[in-house]
Scaffold this motif. Structure first.
Motif, PDB file in Angstrom:
ATOM      1  N   THR A 120       9.790  -7.399   4.090  1.00 23.10           N
ATOM      2  CA  THR A 120      10.880  -6.415   3.711  1.00 23.10           C
ATOM      3  C   THR A 120      11.888  -7.145   3.275  1.00 23.10           C
ATOM      4  O   THR A 120      12.517  -6.665   1.945  1.00 23.10           O
ATOM      5  CB  THR A 120      11.169  -5.676   4.896  1.00 23.10           C
ATOM      6  N   PHE A 124      -3.705  -4.302  -2.424  1.00 23.32           N
ATOM      7  CA  PHE A 124      -2.408  -3.146  -2.109  1.00 23.32           C
ATOM      8  C   PHE A 124      -1.127  -3.742  -2.284  1.00 23.32           C
ATOM      9  O   PHE A 124      -0.023  -3.076  -3.046  1.00 23.32           O
ATOM     10  CB  PHE A 124      -2.689  -2.801  -0.680  1.00 23.32           C
ATOM     11  N   LEU A 156      -2.625  -5.959  12.395  1.00 21.42           N
ATOM     12  CA  LEU A 156      -3.387  -7.297  11.993  1.00 21.42           C
ATOM     13  C   LEU A 156      -3.088  -8.306  12.505  1.00 21.42           C
ATOM     14  O   LEU A 156      -4.255  -8.943  13.247  1.00 21.42           O
ATOM     15  CB  LEU A 156      -3.115  -7.477  10.393  1.00 21.42           C
ATOM     16  N   SER A 205      -8.281  -6.309   0.432  1.00 17.75           N
ATOM     17  CA  SER A 205      -7.628  -4.972  -0.114  1.00 17.75           C
ATOM     18  C   SER A 205      -6.012  -4.927   0.429  1.00 17.75           C
ATOM     19  O   SER A 205      -5.321  -4.366  -0.344  1.00 17.75           O
ATOM     20  CB  SER A 205      -8.220  -3.804   1.093  1.00 17.75           C
ATOM     21  N   VAL A 206      -5.480  -5.392   1.556  1.00 23.09           N
ATOM     22  CA  VAL A 206      -4.359  -5.399   1.905  1.00 23.09           C
ATOM     23  C   VAL A 206      -3.711  -6.514   0.758  1.00 23.09           C
ATOM     24  O   VAL A 206      -2.397  -6.193   0.378  1.00 23.09           O
ATOM     25  CB  VAL A 206      -4.136  -6.098   3.176  1.00 23.09           C
ATOM     26  N   LEU A 248     -10.928  -6.184   4.358  1.00 20.64           N
ATOM     27  CA  LEU A 248      -9.550  -5.924   5.110  1.00 20.64           C
ATOM     28  C   LEU A 248      -8.430  -6.712   4.253  1.00 20.64           C
ATOM     29  O   LEU A 248      -7.556  -6.174   3.745  1.00 20.64           O
ATOM     30  CB  LEU A 248      -9.713  -6.067   6.500  1.00 20.64           C
ATOM     31  N   GLY A 277       3.944  -1.718  10.048  1.00 21.73           N
ATOM     32  CA  GLY A 277       2.962  -0.931  10.271  1.00 21.73           C
ATOM     33  C   GLY A 277       1.611  -1.507   9.766  1.00 21.73           C
ATOM     34  O   GLY A 277       0.388  -1.516  10.337  1.00 21.73           O
ATOM     35  N   LEU A 278       1.696  -2.571   8.870  1.00 22.00           N
ATOM     36  CA  LEU A 278       0.688  -3.569   8.364  1.00 22.00           C
ATOM     37  C   LEU A 278       0.544  -4.695   9.230  1.00 22.00           C
ATOM     38  O   LEU A 278      -0.672  -5.087   9.514  1.00 22.00           O
ATOM     39  CB  LEU A 278       0.859  -3.736   6.770  1.00 22.00           C
ATOM     40  N   GLN A 290      10.356  -0.761   2.638  1.00 25.45           N
ATOM     41  CA  GLN A 290      10.503  -0.038   3.801  1.00 25.45           C
ATOM     42  C   GLN A 290       9.899  -0.720   5.115  1.00 25.45           C
ATOM     43  O   GLN A 290       8.777  -1.039   4.802  1.00 25.45           O
ATOM     44  CB  GLN A 290       9.809   1.350   3.929  1.00 25.45           C
ATOM     45  N   LEU A 291      10.727  -0.963   5.948  1.00 26.69           N
ATOM     46  CA  LEU A 291      10.286  -1.751   7.432  1.00 26.69           C
ATOM     47  C   LEU A 291       9.271  -1.099   8.042  1.00 26.69           C
ATOM     48  O   LEU A 291       8.291  -1.887   8.462  1.00 26.69           O
ATOM     49  CB  LEU A 291      11.471  -2.085   8.204  1.00 26.69           C
ATOM     50  N   SER A 292       9.323   0.093   7.702  1.00 27.08           N
ATOM     51  CA  SER A 292       8.147   1.001   8.643  1.00 27.08           C
ATOM     52  C   SER A 292       6.887   0.390   8.236  1.00 27.08           C
ATOM     53  O   SER A 292       5.988   0.352   8.889  1.00 27.08           O
ATOM     54  CB  SER A 292       8.488   2.474   8.681  1.00 27.08           C
ATOM     55  N   MET A 293       6.478   0.617   6.960  1.00 28.75           N
ATOM     56  CA  MET A 293       5.439   0.306   6.229  1.00 28.75           C
ATOM     57  C   MET A 293       4.816  -1.277   6.496  1.00 28.75           C
ATOM     58  O   MET A 293       3.597  -1.415   6.897  1.00 28.75           O
ATOM     59  CB  MET A 293       5.336   0.474   5.012  1.00 28.75           C
TER      60      MET A 293
END
Lengths: 55, 227
Positions: free
Chosen positions: B162, B79, B109, B75-76, B72, B104-105, B98-101
């Motif tokens: 961000t 990414f 976690l 990969s992050v 995990l 979301g991560l 993008q703050l959303s992404m």
């Protein structure tokens, strides 16, 4: 910053996780690492293989 | 005038396809999937070497029980590094602005590390809320402060990534605009500004890599407390 608060928040979140799950994890998982060759005999030590432990 | 500089972060679409979808799906062409071969080509060998080194470094301080997180976190890391570095190229879209992404991560976690700690060793996880050697009158206040800091962690994790990337891209655009418009009136100052732009670009390169690493490192630290 209006562009950082747009409507498709959930879609971006889901899409990025989707890409992570379907593309990135399998690519990283297929990398296998071999142990370093040792100068000692195998009777002395048996190194365990490391293959992205899951449990 | 100032607000138009933020247009580079807006979610544009080209021929009906949102650019963020392209920015998220296409970079993985750069990473060929390894087959079951003993000897790989140079690109695969290099990638395997980097992934192995980074994962090894990341998991040195963590108990063996936490090594199931290796896939995990590796990969992050890959990414985020890929998305950050590709975003520095001109005319590309950086999804990590993008703050959303990023939230979301970050939130899942962080929450996973907290829940794992609460499930397997609840007393030990709660003990992290109180540093060793605190004077007794300070204990209630310190517990509250530590709880608040625990809840701020996911917000800080997402917003840090961000903000760093957004600020970097914004600075590059601002200074390049200045250098361009100064070239007509004050060429010498424009050349100095271009030198500044070069240094800034090098900084952005470093920031891209470092911010991705910091993200994953902090998650591994939170994991270390819980496992």
């Amino acid at each position: 910053m209006p562009q950082l608060n747009p409507s498709p928040w959930l879609l971006i979140l889901l899409f990025s996780w989707l890409i992570l799950l379907t593309t990135v994890f399998p690519k990283i998982m297929r990398h296998r690492f071999t142990n370093e060759p040792a100068t000692q005999a195998t009777k002395k030590h048996h190194p365990t293989p490391w293959n992205w432990p899951w449990h | 005038m100032t607000l138009s500089f933020f247009d580079q972060f807006s979610l544009t679409a080209f021929m009906g396809i949102p650019l963020i979808a392209l920015a998220l799906t296409l970079p993985w062409i750069l990473y060929p999937t390894p087959q079951n071969r003993c000897l790989n080509n140079r690109l695969l060998t290099l990638q395997a070497w980097f992934i192995r080194q980074l994962t090894h470094q990341l998991f040195l301080p963590i108990n063996p029980g936490g090594h199931k997180w290796a896939l995990l976190l590796a990969s992050v890391l890959i990414f985020l590094i890929t998305l950050n570095l590709l975003g520095i190229l001109p005319y590309t879209f950086t999804p990590t602005t993008q703050l959303s992404m990023n939230m979301g991560l970050a939130v899942p976690l962080w929450l996973a590390t907290v829940l794992i700690g609460a499930r397997h060793q609840p007393t030990h996880s709660l003990a992290h809320l109180l540093p060793v050697g605190t004077p007794t009158p300070l204990i209630p206040i310190l517990i509250m402060i530590e709880t608040i800091s625990q809840f701020i962690r996911p917000i800080a994790l997402g917003v840090r990534l961000t903000a760093n990337l957004t600020a970097g891209h914004l600075l590059i655009q601002l200074i390049s605009t200045a250098a361009f418009y100064l070239a007509f009136t004050m060429p010498t100052v424009s050349i100095l500004t271009m030198g500044l732009l070069l240094l800034l670009s090098i900084l952005e390169l470093a920031v891209a890599i470092i911010q991705a690493y910091v993200f994953v490192l902090l998650v591994s630290l939170y994991l270390q407390e819980s496992v």
